[in-house]
Design an enzyme around this catalytic site. Sequence first.
Site, mmCIF file in Angstrom:
data_model
loop_
_atom_site.group_PDB
_atom_site.id
_atom_site.type_symbol
_atom_site.label_atom_id
_atom_site.label_comp_id
_atom_site.label_asym_id
_atom_site.label_seq_id
_atom_site.Cartn_x
_atom_site.Cartn_y
_atom_site.Cartn_z
ATOM 1 N N ARG A 173 0.919 -1.137 -0.050
ATOM 2 C CA ARG A 173 -0.139 0.190 -0.130
ATOM 3 C C ARG A 173 0.738 1.430 -0.036
ATOM 4 N NH1 ARG A 173 -2.071 -3.402 -1.299
ATOM 5 N NH2 ARG A 173 -4.036 -4.238 -0.804
ATOM 6 N N SER A 250 -10.868 -0.108 2.644
ATOM 7 C CA SER A 250 -10.408 -0.287 4.232
ATOM 8 C C SER A 250 -9.948 0.931 4.647
ATOM 9 C CB SER A 250 -9.180 -1.074 3.908
ATOM 10 O OG SER A 250 -9.713 -2.409 3.291
ATOM 11 N N GLU A 352 -5.130 4.125 5.650
ATOM 12 C CA GLU A 352 -4.910 3.707 4.291
ATOM 13 C C GLU A 352 -5.022 4.745 3.474
ATOM 14 O OE1 GLU A 352 -5.638 -0.256 2.938
ATOM 15 O OE2 GLU A 352 -6.429 0.699 0.686
HETATM 16 C C1 LIG Z 1 -15.667 0.405 -1.936
HETATM 17 C C2 LIG Z 1 -13.831 0.586 -1.917
HETATM 18 C C3 LIG Z 1 -13.150 -0.615 -2.013
HETATM 19 C C4 LIG Z 1 -11.810 -0.291 -2.147
HETATM 20 N N1 LIG Z 1 -10.988 -1.535 -2.423
HETATM 21 C C5 LIG Z 1 -9.476 -1.480 -2.565
HETATM 22 C C6 LIG Z 1 -8.605 -2.623 -2.569
HETATM 23 O O1 LIG Z 1 -9.101 -3.725 -2.572
HETATM 24 N N2 LIG Z 1 -7.367 -2.360 -2.914
HETATM 25 C C7 LIG Z 1 -6.855 -1.137 -2.919
HETATM 26 O O2 LIG Z 1 -5.679 -0.897 -2.814
HETATM 27 N N3 LIG Z 1 -7.584 -0.163 -2.755
HETATM 28 C C8 LIG Z 1 -8.915 -0.107 -2.616
HETATM 29 N N4 LIG Z 1 -9.795 0.937 -2.498
HETATM 30 C C9 LIG Z 1 -8.878 2.243 -2.373
HETATM 31 C C10 LIG Z 1 -9.235 3.071 -3.734
HETATM 32 O O3 LIG Z 1 -10.077 2.404 -4.458
HETATM 33 C C11 LIG Z 1 -7.915 2.893 -4.594
HETATM 34 O O4 LIG Z 1 -6.863 3.263 -3.828
HETATM 35 C C12 LIG Z 1 -7.845 3.524 -6.093
HETATM 36 O O5 LIG Z 1 -6.783 3.475 -6.713
HETATM 37 C C13 LIG Z 1 -8.006 5.161 -5.740
HETATM 38 O O6 LIG Z 1 -8.220 5.707 -7.048
HETATM 39 P P1 LIG Z 1 -8.808 7.041 -7.022
HETATM 40 O O7 LIG Z 1 -8.877 7.695 -8.694
HETATM 41 O O8 LIG Z 1 -10.212 7.206 -6.565
HETATM 42 O O9 LIG Z 1 -7.703 7.979 -6.423
HETATM 43 P P2 LIG Z 1 -8.354 9.402 -5.399
HETATM 44 O O10 LIG Z 1 -9.122 8.987 -4.287
HETATM 45 O O11 LIG Z 1 -8.971 10.508 -6.410
HETATM 46 O O12 LIG Z 1 -6.731 9.828 -4.957
HETATM 47 C C14 LIG Z 1 -6.021 8.967 -4.329
HETATM 48 C C15 LIG Z 1 -4.942 9.818 -3.786
HETATM 49 O O13 LIG Z 1 -3.926 9.659 -5.108
HETATM 50 C C16 LIG Z 1 -3.485 10.901 -5.733
HETATM 51 N N5 LIG Z 1 -3.835 10.824 -7.149
HETATM 52 C C17 LIG Z 1 -4.929 10.302 -7.947
HETATM 53 N N6 LIG Z 1 -4.781 10.575 -8.966
HETATM 54 C C18 LIG Z 1 -3.370 10.803 -9.363
HETATM 55 C C19 LIG Z 1 -2.664 11.151 -10.547
HETATM 56 N N7 LIG Z 1 -3.191 10.951 -11.637
HETATM 57 N N8 LIG Z 1 -1.648 11.803 -10.249
HETATM 58 C C20 LIG Z 1 -0.942 12.149 -9.012
HETATM 59 N N9 LIG Z 1 -1.706 11.688 -7.901
HETATM 60 C C21 LIG Z 1 -2.823 11.301 -7.921
HETATM 61 C C22 LIG Z 1 -4.629 11.971 -5.004
HETATM 62 O O14 LIG Z 1 -4.069 13.186 -4.925
HETATM 63 C C23 LIG Z 1 -4.633 11.069 -3.683
HETATM 64 O O15 LIG Z 1 -3.607 11.309 -2.862
HETATM 65 C C24 LIG Z 1 -11.220 0.880 -2.348
HETATM 66 C C25 LIG Z 1 -12.023 1.948 -2.153
HETATM 67 C C26 LIG Z 1 -13.228 1.571 -2.014
HETATM 68 C C27 LIG Z 1 -14.249 3.158 -1.921
#
Ligand SMILES: Cc1cc2nc3c(=O)[nH]c(=O)nc-3n(C[C@H](O)[C@H](O)[C@H](O)COP(=O)(O)OP(=O)(O)OC[C@H]3O[C@@H](n4cnc5c(N)ncnc54)[C@H](O)[C@@H]3O)c2cc1C
Length: 360
Positions: A173, A250, A352
Amino acid sequence: MPDASAQPTTDADRAIPGPLAGYTTLRTGGPAERIVAVGSADELVQAVRTATEPVLILAGGSNVVIGDDGFPGTVVLVRSRGVRVIAEDATSVTVRVDAGEPWDDLVATTVANGWAGLECLSGIPGSTGATPIQNVGAYGQEVAETITGVEVYDRVEGTRQVIPAADCGFAYRGSIFKYMDRWVVLSVDFRLTRSPLSGPVRYAELARALGVEVGDQVPLADARSVVLRLRAGKGMVLDANDPDTRSVGSFFTNPVLDRATYEQLLERSAEVGDPPAWPGADGLVKVSAAWLIDKAGFAKGHPGEGGVAISSKHTLALTNRSGTAHTADLLTLARTIRDQVHARFGVTLHPEPVLINCTL
Ligand SMILES: Cc1cc2nc3c(=O)[nH]c(=O)nc-3n(C[C@H](O)[C@H](O)[C@H](O)COP(=O)(O)OP(=O)(O)OC[C@H]3O[C@@H](n4cnc5c(N)ncnc54)[C@H](O)[C@@H]3O)c2cc1C
């Protein structure tokens, strides 16, 4: 309320006012001074270069907790889309994927094309560009296994470059990108295996659900559908009708303990049994955070103040149950859990998601 999933840019949503809650899966978070949506890597670079500081890059909003005061600067919404094959041979395919491409759409495409490597990551919300940030993983697979390089805009140097996977600092992570504003991810390259079958199934729960042994391979589509079913049962697939999915997944990572701390934990947990644990390199042991939380007295569904609650399906997910809760309420519940786990077991849980303009 605006849709938090990654959508292509339209002229109409290039400058969108309003609270950030609408752009997060938790549905909490106050206003931003300015919100700009970008539809390509070039637009993303341009937006970041010219934005009024501070700048927050936001994509699917599924791994952020934004404070109730919002963000005092420019939020850049990443909405660039595209999947291109950039190299292939008899056994593999390398795809370059724009940062805003919805992650699960990509996984579905790879499974349909017979490209193995992402199938166990089905159903994870958010964008492809965010997957290297915390080395997204689930059911025994991590993106670090298939990423070959990450194209970034370096805000310090003002340049575009590809960072090879070996230099991304991928860990459980984590990566060099997490908690660092320096790099904006523009696209990600994945090298996938041409195969109708998944890689060896590593996760015992998944193997059981598939009716196979750990180490067996299964058709890609079977891996995807069973992962989706397991995840849905835990509230881990976004569903507008399921308040248990109004979360960041999580909330805490599984703590990774050195041997001495692990031994102390075993002594302190003697009455309630041994925690599920996974041995790692250098004598480190990863321990189930969900187990620690449960045994510290927090059952599924445990309510906090102000409309927040532990998910009724998964102890590790903190949810905006009412849909109108505040970030402060969620963090109060998180603090209570963290402190009680520490008091009971001597282990500190860490969040996380990325906390923005708020602290735990
Ligand atoms: C129901 C649910 C289940 C999930 N299950 C998992 C799982 O099984 N495993 C897991 O690892 N995660 C899980 N997650 C967490 C999440 O989905 C992942 O971490 C996902 O990759 C986040 O993507 P996002 O586009 O929503 O990022 P955001 O929430 O928009 O951003 C997250 C972080 O990344 C940065 N960021 C986003 N895009 C960029 C970019 N292009 N360049 C630089 N920085 C950037 C943001 O500034 C922020 O710091 C889950 C979340 C939910 C709600």
